[in-house]
Design a protein around this motif. Structure first.
Motif, PDB file in Angstrom:
ATOM      1  N   UNK A  84     -63.852  34.152 -27.923  1.00  0.00           N
ATOM      2  CA  UNK A  84     -63.263  35.108 -27.564  1.00  0.00           C
ATOM      3  C   UNK A  84     -62.957  34.805 -25.873  1.00  0.00           C
ATOM      4  N   UNK A  85     -61.781  35.466 -25.440  1.00  0.00           N
ATOM      5  CA  UNK A  85     -61.486  35.025 -24.148  1.00  0.00           C
ATOM      6  C   UNK A  85     -61.267  36.627 -23.654  1.00  0.00           C
ATOM      7  N   UNK A  86     -61.222  36.875 -22.197  1.00  0.00           N
ATOM      8  CA  UNK A  86     -60.821  38.093 -21.441  1.00  0.00           C
ATOM      9  C   UNK A  86     -60.308  37.548 -20.316  1.00  0.00           C
ATOM     10  N   UNK A  87     -59.331  38.542 -19.631  1.00  0.00           N
ATOM     11  CA  UNK A  87     -58.537  38.177 -18.508  1.00  0.00           C
ATOM     12  C   UNK A  87     -58.048  39.558 -18.060  1.00  0.00           C
ATOM     13  N   UNK A  88     -57.796  39.403 -16.667  1.00  0.00           N
ATOM     14  CA  UNK A  88     -57.357  40.693 -15.775  1.00  0.00           C
ATOM     15  C   UNK A  88     -55.878  40.544 -15.591  1.00  0.00           C
ATOM     16  N   UNK A  89     -55.417  41.534 -15.015  1.00  0.00           N
ATOM     17  CA  UNK A  89     -53.813  41.510 -14.673  1.00  0.00           C
ATOM     18  C   UNK A  89     -53.557  40.254 -13.578  1.00  0.00           C
ATOM     19  N   UNK A  90     -52.558  39.642 -13.909  1.00  0.00           N
ATOM     20  CA  UNK A  90     -52.083  38.591 -13.027  1.00  0.00           C
ATOM     21  C   UNK A  90     -52.763  37.390 -13.212  1.00  0.00           C
ATOM     22  N   UNK A 147     -66.006  33.184 -23.939  1.00  0.00           N
ATOM     23  CA  UNK A 147     -67.344  33.086 -24.631  1.00  0.00           C
ATOM     24  C   UNK A 147     -67.033  32.295 -26.129  1.00  0.00           C
ATOM     25  N   UNK A 148     -68.099  31.556 -26.395  1.00  0.00           N
ATOM     26  CA  UNK A 148     -67.962  30.704 -27.684  1.00  0.00           C
ATOM     27  C   UNK A 148     -69.249  30.701 -28.534  1.00  0.00           C
ATOM     28  N   UNK A 149     -69.466  30.959 -29.734  1.00  0.00           N
ATOM     29  CA  UNK A 149     -70.510  30.795 -30.566  1.00  0.00           C
ATOM     30  C   UNK A 149     -70.720  29.290 -30.896  1.00  0.00           C
ATOM     31  N   UNK A 150     -72.061  28.893 -30.798  1.00  0.00           N
ATOM     32  CA  UNK A 150     -72.324  27.555 -31.008  1.00  0.00           C
ATOM     33  C   UNK A 150     -73.538  27.367 -32.151  1.00  0.00           C
ATOM     34  N   UNK A 151     -73.382  26.344 -33.109  1.00  0.00           N
ATOM     35  CA  UNK A 151     -74.141  26.264 -34.265  1.00  0.00           C
ATOM     36  C   UNK A 151     -75.658  26.359 -34.082  1.00  0.00           C
ATOM     37  N   UNK A 152     -76.596  26.369 -34.923  1.00  0.00           N
ATOM     38  CA  UNK A 152     -77.757  26.212 -34.777  1.00  0.00           C
ATOM     39  C   UNK A 152     -78.230  24.768 -34.285  1.00  0.00           C
ATOM     40  N   UNK A 171     -71.810  26.951 -17.216  1.00  0.00           N
ATOM     41  CA  UNK A 171     -72.224  27.811 -18.507  1.00  0.00           C
ATOM     42  C   UNK A 171     -73.418  28.651 -18.208  1.00  0.00           C
ATOM     43  N   UNK A 172     -73.183  29.676 -18.843  1.00  0.00           N
ATOM     44  CA  UNK A 172     -74.262  30.680 -18.892  1.00  0.00           C
ATOM     45  C   UNK A 172     -74.395  31.116 -20.578  1.00  0.00           C
ATOM     46  N   UNK A 173     -75.653  31.218 -20.985  1.00  0.00           N
ATOM     47  CA  UNK A 173     -76.199  31.458 -22.346  1.00  0.00           C
ATOM     48  C   UNK A 173     -76.352  33.132 -22.487  1.00  0.00           C
ATOM     49  N   UNK A 174     -76.007  33.333 -23.515  1.00  0.00           N
ATOM     50  CA  UNK A 174     -76.405  35.125 -23.718  1.00  0.00           C
ATOM     51  C   UNK A 174     -77.593  35.212 -23.918  1.00  0.00           C
ATOM     52  N   UNK A 175     -78.100  36.339 -23.278  1.00  0.00           N
ATOM     53  CA  UNK A 175     -79.697  36.591 -23.248  1.00  0.00           C
ATOM     54  C   UNK A 175     -79.902  37.053 -24.703  1.00  0.00           C
ATOM     55  N   UNK A 176     -81.314  37.147 -24.884  1.00  0.00           N
ATOM     56  CA  UNK A 176     -81.843  37.708 -26.079  1.00  0.00           C
ATOM     57  C   UNK A 176     -81.702  36.639 -27.358  1.00  0.00           C
ATOM     58  N   UNK A 177     -81.346  35.318 -26.848  1.00  0.00           N
ATOM     59  CA  UNK A 177     -81.549  34.286 -28.092  1.00  0.00           C
ATOM     60  C   UNK A 177     -79.999  34.402 -28.896  1.00  0.00           C
ATOM     61  N   UNK A 178     -79.008  35.001 -28.631  1.00  0.00           N
ATOM     62  CA  UNK A 178     -78.061  34.975 -29.282  1.00  0.00           C
ATOM     63  C   UNK A 178     -77.100  33.749 -29.048  1.00  0.00           C
ATOM     64  N   UNK A 179     -76.602  33.250 -30.305  1.00  0.00           N
ATOM     65  CA  UNK A 179     -76.038  31.738 -30.082  1.00  0.00           C
ATOM     66  C   UNK A 179     -74.594  31.788 -29.492  1.00  0.00           C
ATOM     67  N   UNK A 181     -72.237  31.277 -25.776  1.00  0.00           N
ATOM     68  CA  UNK A 181     -72.409  30.758 -24.153  1.00  0.00           C
ATOM     69  C   UNK A 181     -71.004  31.232 -23.591  1.00  0.00           C
ATOM     70  N   UNK A 182     -70.891  31.422 -22.182  1.00  0.00           N
ATOM     71  CA  UNK A 182     -69.804  31.703 -21.589  1.00  0.00           C
ATOM     72  C   UNK A 182     -69.673  31.067 -20.428  1.00  0.00           C
ATOM     73  N   UNK A 183     -68.331  30.841 -19.939  1.00  0.00           N
ATOM     74  CA  UNK A 183     -67.776  30.103 -18.908  1.00  0.00           C
ATOM     75  C   UNK A 183     -66.475  30.699 -18.303  1.00  0.00           C
ATOM     76  N   UNK A 184     -66.228  30.154 -17.228  1.00  0.00           N
ATOM     77  CA  UNK A 184     -65.039  30.782 -16.252  1.00  0.00           C
ATOM     78  C   UNK A 184     -63.865  29.438 -16.848  1.00  0.00           C
ATOM     79  N   UNK A 185     -63.000  29.868 -17.720  1.00  0.00           N
ATOM     80  CA  UNK A 185     -62.035  28.752 -18.335  1.00  0.00           C
ATOM     81  C   UNK A 185     -60.859  28.471 -17.117  1.00  0.00           C
TER      82      UNK A 185
END
Length: 249
Positions: A84-90, A147-152, A171-179, A181-185
Protein backbone atom coordinates in the motif's frame (compact mmCIF):
# COMPACT_ATOMS: atom_id res chain seq x y z
CA UNK A 1 -28.84 -9.95 43.01
CA UNK A 2 -25.08 -10.36 42.96
CA UNK A 3 -25.39 -13.52 40.85
CA UNK A 4 -27.64 -11.75 38.34
CA UNK A 5 -25.25 -8.79 38.07
CA UNK A 6 -22.28 -11.11 37.51
CA UNK A 7 -24.22 -12.88 34.77
CA UNK A 8 -24.99 -9.62 32.99
CA UNK A 9 -21.35 -8.54 33.19
CA UNK A 10 -20.16 -11.86 31.76
CA UNK A 11 -22.74 -11.67 28.96
CA UNK A 12 -21.72 -8.11 28.10
CA UNK A 13 -18.05 -9.08 27.94
CA UNK A 14 -18.83 -12.05 25.73
CA UNK A 15 -20.99 -10.04 23.33
CA UNK A 16 -18.46 -7.21 23.15
CA UNK A 17 -15.59 -9.54 22.33
CA UNK A 18 -17.73 -11.47 19.84
CA UNK A 19 -18.67 -8.21 18.15
CA UNK A 20 -15.02 -7.28 17.81
CA UNK A 21 -14.25 -10.64 16.25
CA UNK A 22 -17.18 -10.95 13.86
CA UNK A 23 -18.20 -7.36 13.19
CA UNK A 24 -14.90 -6.28 11.73
CA UNK A 25 -15.10 -4.79 8.24
CA UNK A 26 -12.26 -4.03 5.86
CA UNK A 27 -9.49 -2.19 7.71
CA UNK A 28 -6.10 -0.75 6.85
CA UNK A 29 -3.22 -3.25 7.10
CA UNK A 30 -1.75 -1.67 10.22
CA UNK A 31 -4.06 -1.64 13.23
CA UNK A 32 -4.25 -2.34 16.94
CA UNK A 33 -6.65 -4.60 18.80
CA UNK A 34 -7.55 -8.26 18.48
CA UNK A 35 -5.30 -9.96 15.94
CA UNK A 36 -7.18 -12.01 13.37
CA UNK A 37 -4.78 -14.30 11.50
CA UNK A 38 -4.54 -13.09 7.88
CA UNK A 39 -4.87 -15.31 4.85
CA UNK A 40 -1.63 -17.02 3.78
CA UNK A 41 0.99 -14.82 2.16
CA UNK A 42 0.72 -14.69 -1.64
CA UNK A 43 4.10 -15.45 -3.22
CA UNK A 44 5.30 -14.47 -6.68
CA UNK A 45 7.95 -17.22 -6.41
CA UNK A 46 6.91 -19.43 -3.50
CA UNK A 47 9.32 -21.71 -1.62
CA UNK A 48 9.00 -25.36 -2.76
CA UNK A 49 7.10 -26.40 0.38
CA UNK A 50 4.48 -23.66 -0.17
CA UNK A 51 3.87 -24.02 -3.91
CA UNK A 52 0.87 -26.34 -3.63
CA UNK A 53 -1.49 -23.94 -1.83
CA UNK A 54 -0.01 -20.65 -3.03
CA UNK A 55 -2.18 -17.98 -4.65
CA UNK A 56 -0.43 -15.47 -6.95
CA UNK A 57 -0.06 -11.94 -5.57
CA UNK A 58 -2.30 -9.23 -6.98
CA UNK A 59 -1.26 -5.88 -8.48
CA UNK A 60 -2.88 -2.55 -7.74
CA UNK A 61 -3.47 0.69 -9.62
CA UNK A 62 -5.26 4.00 -9.29
CA UNK A 63 -5.77 7.00 -11.59
CA UNK A 64 -5.59 10.34 -9.80
CA UNK A 65 -6.69 13.73 -11.11
CA UNK A 66 -4.30 16.64 -11.60
CA UNK A 67 -5.65 19.87 -10.12
CA UNK A 68 -3.88 23.19 -10.73
CA UNK A 69 -0.74 21.36 -11.82
CA UNK A 70 -0.66 19.09 -8.75
CA UNK A 71 -1.56 15.46 -8.21
CA UNK A 72 -4.29 15.20 -5.60
CA UNK A 73 -3.37 13.21 -2.52
CA UNK A 74 -4.49 9.62 -2.37
CA UNK A 75 -3.35 6.05 -2.15
CA UNK A 76 -2.91 2.82 -4.05
CA UNK A 77 -3.00 -0.73 -2.76
CA UNK A 78 -2.70 -4.16 -4.28
CA UNK A 79 -5.82 -6.28 -4.56
CA UNK A 80 -4.62 -8.49 -1.70
CA UNK A 81 -3.46 -5.52 0.46
CA UNK A 82 0.10 -6.83 0.62
CA UNK A 83 1.50 -3.47 -0.54
CA UNK A 84 0.00 0.00 0.00
CA UNK A 85 1.21 3.55 -0.70
CA UNK A 86 -0.15 6.85 0.63
CA UNK A 87 0.76 10.37 -0.44
CA UNK A 88 -0.38 13.95 -0.03
CA UNK A 89 -1.03 16.72 -2.58
CA UNK A 90 2.10 17.83 -4.40
CA UNK A 91 4.00 14.61 -3.76
CA UNK A 92 4.56 14.16 -7.52
CA UNK A 93 5.63 16.70 -10.16
CA UNK A 94 3.86 16.51 -13.50
CA UNK A 95 4.65 18.18 -16.84
CA UNK A 96 2.28 20.74 -18.33
CA UNK A 97 -0.68 19.23 -20.14
CA UNK A 98 -1.00 16.20 -17.88
CA UNK A 99 -4.63 15.67 -16.87
CA UNK A 100 -4.26 12.66 -14.59
CA UNK A 101 -1.63 10.34 -13.14
CA UNK A 102 -1.83 6.55 -13.14
CA UNK A 103 0.05 4.87 -10.29
CA UNK A 104 0.70 1.12 -10.18
CA UNK A 105 2.09 -1.45 -7.73
CA UNK A 106 3.22 -4.62 -9.53
CA UNK A 107 4.74 -7.85 -8.13
CA UNK A 108 8.04 -8.45 -9.90
CA UNK A 109 8.75 -11.85 -11.45
CA UNK A 110 12.35 -10.96 -12.39
CA UNK A 111 13.61 -8.77 -9.56
CA UNK A 112 17.18 -7.50 -9.23
CA UNK A 113 19.43 -9.61 -7.01
CA UNK A 114 19.93 -8.36 -3.42
CA UNK A 115 23.36 -7.28 -2.17
CA UNK A 116 25.71 -9.69 -0.43
CA UNK A 117 24.59 -10.67 3.06
CA UNK A 118 20.94 -9.82 2.39
CA UNK A 119 18.05 -12.03 1.33
CA UNK A 120 14.71 -10.84 0.00
CA UNK A 121 11.75 -11.93 2.12
CA UNK A 122 8.61 -12.34 0.08
CA UNK A 123 7.80 -10.39 -3.07
CA UNK A 124 9.51 -7.47 -4.75
CA UNK A 125 7.02 -4.77 -5.76
CA UNK A 126 7.63 -2.19 -8.47
CA UNK A 127 5.99 1.17 -7.81
CA UNK A 128 5.61 3.76 -10.57
CA UNK A 129 3.45 6.61 -11.83
CA UNK A 130 2.98 8.06 -15.33
CA UNK A 131 1.08 11.11 -16.55
CA UNK A 132 -1.91 10.82 -18.87
CA UNK A 133 -2.43 11.21 -21.73
CA UNK A 134 0.73 9.88 -23.30
CA UNK A 135 2.30 7.97 -20.37
CA UNK A 136 4.72 10.85 -19.72
CA UNK A 137 7.25 10.58 -16.86
CA UNK A 138 6.30 11.80 -13.39
CA UNK A 139 8.89 12.71 -10.76
CA UNK A 140 8.71 12.42 -6.96
CA UNK A 141 8.74 15.81 -5.22
CA UNK A 142 8.68 14.42 -1.67
CA UNK A 143 8.66 11.04 0.00
CA UNK A 144 5.46 9.01 0.11
CA UNK A 145 4.50 6.38 2.66
CA UNK A 146 4.79 2.67 1.88
CA UNK A 147 3.45 -0.28 3.86
CA UNK A 148 4.31 -3.85 2.92
CA UNK A 149 3.36 -7.22 4.28
CA UNK A 150 6.20 -9.69 4.85
CA UNK A 151 5.85 -13.50 5.08
CA UNK A 152 6.34 -15.54 8.27
CA UNK A 153 9.95 -15.90 9.34
CA UNK A 154 12.86 -13.51 9.69
CA UNK A 155 12.49 -9.83 8.80
CA UNK A 156 14.70 -6.80 9.37
CA UNK A 157 13.77 -3.90 7.09
CA UNK A 158 12.41 -2.63 3.77
CA UNK A 159 14.90 -2.02 0.97
CA UNK A 160 14.64 0.16 -2.16
CA UNK A 161 16.27 -0.12 -5.60
CA UNK A 162 15.90 2.75 -8.08
CA UNK A 163 18.02 0.94 -10.66
CA UNK A 164 21.36 1.77 -9.08
CA UNK A 165 21.33 -0.93 -6.38
CA UNK A 166 19.47 -1.84 -3.21
CA UNK A 167 19.65 0.35 -0.12
CA UNK A 168 18.04 0.02 3.29
CA UNK A 169 15.20 2.27 4.44
CA UNK A 170 14.40 3.35 7.98
CA UNK A 171 11.61 0.90 8.77
CA UNK A 172 8.92 0.67 11.44
CA UNK A 173 7.06 -2.56 12.14
CA UNK A 174 3.33 -2.55 12.76
CA UNK A 175 2.23 -2.86 16.41
CA UNK A 176 0.46 -5.87 17.82
CA UNK A 177 2.38 -8.47 15.84
CA UNK A 178 0.85 -7.66 12.46
CA UNK A 179 3.14 -8.81 9.60
CA UNK A 180 3.45 -5.33 8.07
CA UNK A 181 6.22 -2.76 7.99
CA UNK A 182 6.27 0.85 6.85
CA UNK A 183 8.82 3.31 5.50
CA UNK A 184 9.04 6.65 3.73
CA UNK A 185 9.61 5.79 0.07
CA UNK A 186 12.03 8.17 -1.69
CA UNK A 187 11.11 7.41 -5.31
CA UNK A 188 9.77 5.04 -7.92
CA UNK A 189 11.37 1.64 -8.35
CA UNK A 190 11.52 -1.74 -6.60
CA UNK A 191 10.76 -2.34 -2.93
CA UNK A 192 11.21 -5.50 -0.88
CA UNK A 193 11.23 -6.82 2.67
CA UNK A 194 14.66 -8.19 3.59
CA UNK A 195 16.53 -10.10 6.29
CA UNK A 196 20.17 -11.12 6.81
CA UNK A 197 21.32 -14.08 4.75
CA UNK A 198 20.85 -17.34 6.62
CA UNK A 199 18.02 -16.09 8.80
CA UNK A 200 15.23 -18.67 9.23
CA UNK A 201 12.52 -18.68 6.60
CA UNK A 202 8.84 -19.58 6.94
CA UNK A 203 7.90 -22.72 8.84
CA UNK A 204 4.84 -24.24 10.41
CA UNK A 205 5.78 -22.57 13.73
CA UNK A 206 6.61 -19.10 12.31
CA UNK A 207 3.18 -17.59 12.85
CA UNK A 208 2.05 -19.83 15.70
CA UNK A 209 1.99 -17.00 18.24
CA UNK A 210 -0.64 -15.08 16.27
CA UNK A 211 -2.94 -18.11 16.04
CA UNK A 212 -2.47 -18.95 19.73
CA UNK A 213 -3.46 -15.40 20.68
CA UNK A 214 -6.49 -15.38 18.37
CA UNK A 215 -7.87 -18.74 19.47
CA UNK A 216 -7.09 -17.96 23.12
CA UNK A 217 -9.28 -14.86 22.91
CA UNK A 218 -11.97 -16.83 21.09
CA UNK A 219 -11.90 -19.45 23.89
CA UNK A 220 -12.38 -16.69 26.48
CA UNK A 221 -15.35 -15.33 24.53
CA UNK A 222 -16.94 -18.77 24.51
CA UNK A 223 -16.22 -19.22 28.21
CA UNK A 224 -17.85 -15.88 29.09
CA UNK A 225 -20.86 -16.84 27.00
CA UNK A 226 -21.23 -20.23 28.69
CA UNK A 227 -20.94 -18.66 32.17
CA UNK A 228 -23.56 -16.07 31.27
CA UNK A 229 -26.01 -18.69 29.98
CA UNK A 230 -25.56 -20.92 33.06
CA UNK A 231 -26.08 -18.03 35.47
CA UNK A 232 -29.15 -16.84 33.58
CA UNK A 233 -30.67 -20.35 33.72
CA UNK A 234 -30.02 -20.53 37.46
CA UNK A 235 -31.56 -17.10 38.01
CA UNK A 236 -34.71 -18.04 36.13
CA UNK A 237 -35.04 -21.26 38.08
CA UNK A 238 -34.72 -19.41 41.40
CA UNK A 239 -37.26 -16.77 40.37
CA UNK A 240 -39.72 -19.14 38.77
CA UNK A 241 -43.00 -19.36 40.71
CA UNK A 242 -43.58 -22.57 42.61
CA UNK A 243 -46.05 -24.93 40.91
CA UNK A 244 -49.50 -24.88 42.56
CA UNK A 245 -50.05 -27.59 45.14
CA UNK A 246 -52.32 -30.37 44.00
CA UNK A 247 -55.57 -30.61 45.96
CA UNK A 248 -56.20 -33.80 47.87
CA UNK A 249 -59.49 -35.46 47.36
Amino acid sequence: MISRRAGLVALALGLTAAGLLHGRSGAPPVYDGIIVPPEPYRWESPPPNLKAGNKPPLPGESTLPVLNGQVAGGGVQTGDSQAVIYFGPGAFKVPAGVQSVKCTITPESNAPAPPAGVQIRGNVYRIGCVGQPGAVPVTVASTFHLEMRFPPGAFKQLDYDDGSGWRALTTLRAPGGDPYAGANAPGFGDYAATAPTGAPGPSIFSDLGRYVEFYGILALVLLFGVIAVIQEIRRRRRNAPAPPARKRR
